[in-house]
Design a protein around this motif. Structure first.
Motif, PDB file in Angstrom:
ATOM      1  N   ILE A 158      26.775  40.257  48.273  1.00 58.06           N
ATOM      2  CA  ILE A 158      27.296  38.924  47.981  1.00 58.06           C
ATOM      3  C   ILE A 158      27.870  38.886  46.570  1.00 58.06           C
ATOM      4  O   ILE A 158      28.938  38.307  46.342  1.00 58.06           O
ATOM      5  CB  ILE A 158      26.194  37.873  48.182  1.00 58.06           C
ATOM      6  CG1 ILE A 158      25.833  37.811  49.664  1.00 58.06           C
ATOM      7  CG2 ILE A 158      26.622  36.505  47.656  1.00 58.06           C
ATOM      8  CD1 ILE A 158      24.703  36.905  50.005  1.00 58.06           C
ATOM      9  N   GLN A 159      27.221  39.512  45.621  1.00 55.64           N
ATOM     10  CA  GLN A 159      27.744  39.562  44.258  1.00 55.64           C
ATOM     11  C   GLN A 159      29.090  40.279  44.222  1.00 55.64           C
ATOM     12  O   GLN A 159      30.021  39.841  43.535  1.00 55.64           O
ATOM     13  CB  GLN A 159      26.754  40.264  43.330  1.00 55.64           C
ATOM     14  CG  GLN A 159      25.499  39.479  43.082  1.00 55.64           C
ATOM     15  CD  GLN A 159      24.509  40.235  42.214  1.00 55.64           C
ATOM     16  OE1 GLN A 159      24.671  41.422  41.951  1.00 55.64           O
ATOM     17  NE2 GLN A 159      23.474  39.548  41.777  1.00 55.64           N
ATOM     18  N   PHE A 160      29.202  41.367  44.970  1.00 58.71           N
ATOM     19  CA  PHE A 160      30.459  42.114  45.006  1.00 58.71           C
ATOM     20  C   PHE A 160      31.561  41.277  45.655  1.00 58.71           C
ATOM     21  O   PHE A 160      32.699  41.253  45.173  1.00 58.71           O
ATOM     22  CB  PHE A 160      30.261  43.427  45.766  1.00 58.71           C
ATOM     23  CG  PHE A 160      31.469  44.315  45.779  1.00 58.71           C
ATOM     24  CD1 PHE A 160      31.893  44.933  44.627  1.00 58.71           C
ATOM     25  CD2 PHE A 160      32.188  44.516  46.952  1.00 58.71           C
ATOM     26  CE1 PHE A 160      33.006  45.753  44.623  1.00 58.71           C
ATOM     27  CE2 PHE A 160      33.299  45.321  46.961  1.00 58.71           C
ATOM     28  CZ  PHE A 160      33.716  45.948  45.797  1.00 58.71           C
ATOM     29  N   GLY A 161      31.230  40.574  46.720  1.00 54.13           N
ATOM     30  CA  GLY A 161      32.211  39.704  47.370  1.00 54.13           C
ATOM     31  C   GLY A 161      32.690  38.595  46.450  1.00 54.13           C
ATOM     32  O   GLY A 161      33.890  38.297  46.384  1.00 54.13           O
ATOM     33  N   LEU A 162      31.783  37.990  45.711  1.00 50.90           N
ATOM     34  CA  LEU A 162      32.159  36.956  44.752  1.00 50.90           C
ATOM     35  C   LEU A 162      33.020  37.524  43.628  1.00 50.90           C
ATOM     36  O   LEU A 162      33.956  36.867  43.157  1.00 50.90           O
ATOM     37  CB  LEU A 162      30.920  36.279  44.180  1.00 50.90           C
ATOM     38  CG  LEU A 162      30.171  35.349  45.129  1.00 50.90           C
ATOM     39  CD1 LEU A 162      28.873  34.873  44.483  1.00 50.90           C
ATOM     40  CD2 LEU A 162      31.022  34.167  45.516  1.00 50.90           C
ATOM     41  N   LEU A 163      32.715  38.735  43.198  1.00 57.59           N
ATOM     42  CA  LEU A 163      33.513  39.381  42.154  1.00 57.59           C
ATOM     43  C   LEU A 163      34.947  39.613  42.621  1.00 57.59           C
ATOM     44  O   LEU A 163      35.907  39.353  41.881  1.00 57.59           O
ATOM     45  CB  LEU A 163      32.863  40.698  41.735  1.00 57.59           C
ATOM     46  CG  LEU A 163      33.535  41.460  40.601  1.00 57.59           C
ATOM     47  CD1 LEU A 163      33.432  40.669  39.313  1.00 57.59           C
ATOM     48  CD2 LEU A 163      32.904  42.820  40.451  1.00 57.59           C
ATOM     49  N   ILE A 164      35.112  40.057  43.855  1.00 62.71           N
ATOM     50  CA  ILE A 164      36.457  40.263  44.408  1.00 62.71           C
ATOM     51  C   ILE A 164      37.209  38.934  44.487  1.00 62.71           C
ATOM     52  O   ILE A 164      38.391  38.853  44.128  1.00 62.71           O
ATOM     53  CB  ILE A 164      36.359  40.927  45.802  1.00 62.71           C
ATOM     54  CG1 ILE A 164      35.736  42.320  45.694  1.00 62.71           C
ATOM     55  CG2 ILE A 164      37.716  40.985  46.485  1.00 62.71           C
ATOM     56  CD1 ILE A 164      36.539  43.301  44.874  1.00 62.71           C
ATOM     57  N   ILE A 165      36.526  37.877  44.929  1.00 69.57           N
ATOM     58  CA  ILE A 165      37.162  36.557  45.024  1.00 69.57           C
ATOM     59  C   ILE A 165      37.591  36.073  43.641  1.00 69.57           C
ATOM     60  O   ILE A 165      38.697  35.545  43.475  1.00 69.57           O
ATOM     61  CB  ILE A 165      36.202  35.551  45.696  1.00 69.57           C
ATOM     62  CG1 ILE A 165      36.036  35.899  47.171  1.00 69.57           C
ATOM     63  CG2 ILE A 165      36.696  34.123  45.538  1.00 69.57           C
ATOM     64  CD1 ILE A 165      34.944  35.128  47.877  1.00 69.57           C
ATOM     65  N   VAL A 166      36.752  36.276  42.638  1.00 71.44           N
ATOM     66  CA  VAL A 166      37.097  35.855  41.273  1.00 71.44           C
ATOM     67  C   VAL A 166      38.311  36.633  40.765  1.00 71.44           C
ATOM     68  O   VAL A 166      39.207  36.059  40.141  1.00 71.44           O
ATOM     69  CB  VAL A 166      35.885  36.034  40.329  1.00 71.44           C
ATOM     70  CG1 VAL A 166      36.289  35.949  38.875  1.00 71.44           C
ATOM     71  CG2 VAL A 166      34.830  35.002  40.646  1.00 71.44           C
ATOM     72  N   PHE A 167      38.365  37.934  41.038  1.00 70.65           N
ATOM     73  CA  PHE A 167      39.528  38.720  40.611  1.00 70.65           C
ATOM     74  C   PHE A 167      40.808  38.244  41.286  1.00 70.65           C
ATOM     75  O   PHE A 167      41.857  38.147  40.651  1.00 70.65           O
ATOM     76  CB  PHE A 167      39.319  40.209  40.892  1.00 70.65           C
ATOM     77  CG  PHE A 167      38.479  40.902  39.867  1.00 70.65           C
ATOM     78  CD1 PHE A 167      38.531  40.555  38.527  1.00 70.65           C
ATOM     79  CD2 PHE A 167      37.633  41.922  40.239  1.00 70.65           C
ATOM     80  CE1 PHE A 167      37.757  41.199  37.576  1.00 70.65           C
ATOM     81  CE2 PHE A 167      36.845  42.585  39.301  1.00 70.65           C
ATOM     82  CZ  PHE A 167      36.912  42.204  37.971  1.00 70.65           C
ATOM     83  N   ILE A 168      40.748  37.924  42.567  1.00 71.90           N
ATOM     84  CA  ILE A 168      41.935  37.460  43.283  1.00 71.90           C
ATOM     85  C   ILE A 168      42.407  36.118  42.740  1.00 71.90           C
ATOM     86  O   ILE A 168      43.594  35.913  42.477  1.00 71.90           O
ATOM     87  CB  ILE A 168      41.647  37.390  44.799  1.00 71.90           C
ATOM     88  CG1 ILE A 168      41.480  38.800  45.363  1.00 71.90           C
ATOM     89  CG2 ILE A 168      42.750  36.645  45.526  1.00 71.90           C
ATOM     90  CD1 ILE A 168      40.975  38.834  46.791  1.00 71.90           C
ATOM     91  N   ILE A 169      41.470  35.184  42.542  1.00 73.18           N
ATOM     92  CA  ILE A 169      41.837  33.861  42.031  1.00 73.18           C
ATOM     93  C   ILE A 169      42.377  33.964  40.610  1.00 73.18           C
ATOM     94  O   ILE A 169      43.381  33.322  40.274  1.00 73.18           O
ATOM     95  CB  ILE A 169      40.623  32.909  42.100  1.00 73.18           C
ATOM     96  CG1 ILE A 169      40.301  32.598  43.563  1.00 73.18           C
ATOM     97  CG2 ILE A 169      40.884  31.627  41.326  1.00 73.18           C
ATOM     98  CD1 ILE A 169      39.026  31.820  43.756  1.00 73.18           C
ATOM     99  N   THR A 170      41.756  34.778  39.780  1.00 70.80           N
ATOM    100  CA  THR A 170      42.216  34.941  38.401  1.00 70.80           C
ATOM    101  C   THR A 170      43.616  35.542  38.362  1.00 70.80           C
ATOM    102  O   THR A 170      44.464  35.106  37.578  1.00 70.80           O
ATOM    103  CB  THR A 170      41.245  35.843  37.622  1.00 70.80           C
ATOM    104  OG1 THR A 170      39.942  35.290  37.705  1.00 70.80           O
ATOM    105  CG2 THR A 170      41.655  35.960  36.167  1.00 70.80           C
ATOM    106  N   ASN A 171      43.862  36.516  39.227  1.00 69.45           N
ATOM    107  CA  ASN A 171      45.186  37.136  39.275  1.00 69.45           C
ATOM    108  C   ASN A 171      46.244  36.115  39.674  1.00 69.45           C
ATOM    109  O   ASN A 171      47.327  36.065  39.084  1.00 69.45           O
ATOM    110  CB  ASN A 171      45.166  38.314  40.247  1.00 69.45           C
ATOM    111  CG  ASN A 171      46.401  39.170  40.138  1.00 69.45           C
ATOM    112  OD1 ASN A 171      47.138  39.076  39.164  1.00 69.45           O
ATOM    113  ND2 ASN A 171      46.629  39.995  41.139  1.00 69.45           N
ATOM    114  N   ARG A 172      45.949  35.283  40.673  1.00 69.00           N
ATOM    115  CA  ARG A 172      46.921  34.259  41.097  1.00 69.00           C
ATOM    116  C   ARG A 172      47.163  33.233  39.998  1.00 69.00           C
ATOM    117  O   ARG A 172      48.308  32.811  39.778  1.00 69.00           O
ATOM    118  CB  ARG A 172      46.433  33.573  42.367  1.00 69.00           C
ATOM    119  CG  ARG A 172      46.542  34.444  43.578  1.00 69.00           C
ATOM    120  CD  ARG A 172      46.178  33.707  44.820  1.00 69.00           C
ATOM    121  NE  ARG A 172      46.221  34.600  45.965  1.00 69.00           N
ATOM    122  CZ  ARG A 172      45.769  34.301  47.153  1.00 69.00           C
ATOM    123  NH1 ARG A 172      45.219  33.122  47.371  1.00 69.00           N
ATOM    124  NH2 ARG A 172      45.849  35.163  48.138  1.00 69.00           N
TER     125      ARG A 172
END
Length: 114
Positions: A82-96
């Motif tokens: 779950i932590q890894f999934g949240l990290l990926i989501i944060v990277f995607i949102i930050t990139n956008r």
């Protein structure tokens, strides 16, 4: 013996040629073993957050602080999947968001001031 994500099986074929078959463990079996006690502070944070939104008293501020602390505790106690999934989501949102901000800056520079 430590359990890994990969199981390696060596098979002998005639003429002494070895082939390595690698089979990954099924993700669902990892989820079945996942401890769910991190949901307790998450539910507490959601309930106190709701109370914070609906109340206007001073106690609502304490509820908001307690909700923030519970969310942090939830992230600490959450399994690595779950932590890894949240990290990926944060990277995607930050990139956008960075791309949107960059496009706004280039549009602002292209226009001539009056």
């Amino acid at each position: 013996m430590a359990k890994t994500l990969f199981d390696v099986n060596l098979t002998k074929i005639p003429k002494t040629i070895s082939i390595c078959f690698i089979s990954t463990t099924v993700f669902s079996s990892e989820v079945k073993k996942m401890p769910l006690f991190f949901l307790i502070p998450l539910c507490t944070a959601l309930a106190t957050g709701y109370f914070f939104k609906k109340s206007t008293d001073e106690i609502a501020y304490f509820a908001g602080v307690f909700a923030a602390i519970s969310l942090i505790l939830t992230l600490v106690l959450a399994p690595w999947q779950i932590q890894f999934g949240l990290l990926i989501i944060v990277f995607i949102i930050t990139n956008r968001l960075l791309q949107e901000n960059e496009s706004k800056q280039t549009e602002g520079r292209g226009k001539q001031p009056r």
